[in-house]
Design a protein around this motif. Structure first.
Motif, short mmCIF file in Angstrom:
data_model
loop_
_atom_site.label_atom_id
_atom_site.label_comp_id
_atom_site.label_asym_id
_atom_site.label_seq_id
_atom_site.Cartn_x
_atom_site.Cartn_y
_atom_site.Cartn_z
N ARG A 1 0.84 -1.20 0.00
CA ARG A 1 0.00 0.00 0.00
C ARG A 1 0.87 1.25 0.00
O ARG A 1 0.59 2.22 -0.71
N SER A 2 1.94 1.23 0.79
CA SER A 2 2.84 2.37 0.84
C SER A 2 3.49 2.62 -0.52
O SER A 2 3.68 3.78 -0.92
N LEU B 1 0.92 4.25 -2.80
CA LEU B 1 0.69 5.65 -2.42
C LEU B 1 1.87 6.53 -2.80
O LEU B 1 1.70 7.69 -3.20
N ALA C 1 1.52 7.20 -6.37
CA ALA C 1 0.46 8.19 -6.59
C ALA C 1 1.01 9.60 -6.43
O ALA C 1 0.69 10.51 -7.21
N THR C 2 1.83 9.81 -5.41
CA THR C 2 2.42 11.13 -5.19
C THR C 2 3.28 11.54 -6.38
O THR C 2 3.23 12.69 -6.85
N PRO D 1 -10.09 9.43 -5.15
CA PRO D 1 -10.04 7.97 -5.31
C PRO D 1 -11.39 7.28 -5.17
O PRO D 1 -11.74 6.41 -5.97
N ALA E 1 -5.13 9.30 -8.46
CA ALA E 1 -6.33 8.74 -7.83
C ALA E 1 -6.47 7.25 -8.12
O ALA E 1 -6.90 6.48 -7.27
N TYR F 1 -3.99 5.12 -8.60
CA TYR F 1 -3.04 4.43 -7.71
C TYR F 1 -3.60 4.34 -6.29
O TYR F 1 -3.50 3.30 -5.64
N ARG F 2 -4.20 5.42 -5.81
CA ARG F 2 -4.73 5.41 -4.44
C ARG F 2 -5.92 4.48 -4.31
O ARG F 2 -6.11 3.82 -3.28
N ALA G 1 -4.64 1.01 -4.08
CA ALA G 1 -4.00 0.74 -2.80
C ALA G 1 -4.98 0.20 -1.77
O ALA G 1 -4.60 -0.56 -0.87
N ASP G 2 -6.25 0.58 -1.87
CA ASP G 2 -7.26 0.14 -0.90
C ASP G 2 -8.24 -0.86 -1.48
O ASP G 2 -9.26 -1.15 -0.86
#
Length: 253
Positions: free
Chosen positions: A64-65, A68, A71-72, A142, A179, A181-182, A185-186
């Motif tokens: 997940r990290s 994220l 995404a940044t 997201p 968005a 990517y985020r 991640a979830d």
């Protein structure tokens, strides 16, 4: 035991209150009697379990990290240029290229032969054509992006694949790529496979997700650039090595 917890959930996030409770109990027990050395791994495992964040998503924390972080990076990439350009190797040998402009013109190249795309958009999602304007106007939030994309799909099992496509097959604005990517991640069912190399030896972070067919698709991404390096299917033997995916002023030759 604590190594197993880390493998499953990644590095735990400290919970100071839970940590203090565990160490108080341990100190009280030590005052009463000396702990046998065999109890130490058990206490460590219990402490690790206390530190796991309640309600954590299915995606392990290290993966997940990474998503994220990608995404940044994606949010800060450039969207300047005349042509959206994708060059890839399909199944390791067949090279194809796409150039598309914001006003709907597009060209494809297969085996070095360039032809104009006629009669529709070169972009699609789950078989449904999408214009550049529709891609541009996708939500940059997201949750909203996930909801919008899900509403466009004939099968909920295509959601991860559709979000993955926004990372490289389409001219998604930087905030929309971020968005996507985020959202990934979830998203339950997205698995982090660790570091892997693509067919060209480029190393990146590998993530897989299921498809309605029962196959699993694996994306290898470079978190430092937010670029997708490759996409492969485990059953069909299909592979796409991404050589270029971005905006350029150099058109088809």
């Amino acid at each position: 035991m604590d190594d197993l917890v880390r493998d499953l959930y990644g590095e735990p996030r400290p919970d100071p209150q839970a940590q203090a409770r565990v160490w108080r109990q341990l100190a009280a027990r030590r005052r009463r009697r000396r702990l046998p050395w065999l109890a130490v791994p058990v206490v460590a495992a219990a402490l690790a379990l206390f530190l796991i964040v309640p309600g954590a998503p299915e995606q392990p924390l290290p993966g997940r990290s990474i998503l994220l972080a990608a995404a940044t990076t994606a949010a800060s990439t450039s969207a300047e240029g005349t042509y959206w350009h994708v060059r890839k190797l399909r199944d390791g040998t067949k090279e194809t290229e796409l150039w598309a402009t914001r006003d709907g013109r597009a060209w494809i190249s297969e085996d070095g032969r360039v032809t104009r795309v006629e009669g529709g958009s070169p972009f699609s999602m789950a078989g449904r054509a999408m214009t550049y304007a529709q891609i541009r106007d996708l939500p940059a939030d997201p949750a909203a992006l996930r909801e919008r994309v899900a509403a466009m799909l004939p099968d909920a099992g295509l959601l991860a694949d559709a979000l993955g496509g926004l990372l490289w097959t389409k001219p998604s604005p930087p905030q929309v790529r971020a968005a996507a990517y985020r959202a990934l991640a979830d998203l339950p069912g997205v698995r982090y496979l660790g570091e892997r190399a693509d067919a060209r030896g480029r190393r990146g972070a590998a993530f897989s997700f299921g498809l309605p067919s029962g196959a699993r698709r694996t994306l290898i991404i470079d978190p430092a650039t937010s670029q997708v390096l490759s996409s492969t299917d485990d059953r069909a033997g299909r592979s796409e090595i991404v050589l270029v995916a971005g905006w350029t002023d150099q058109g088809p030759r």
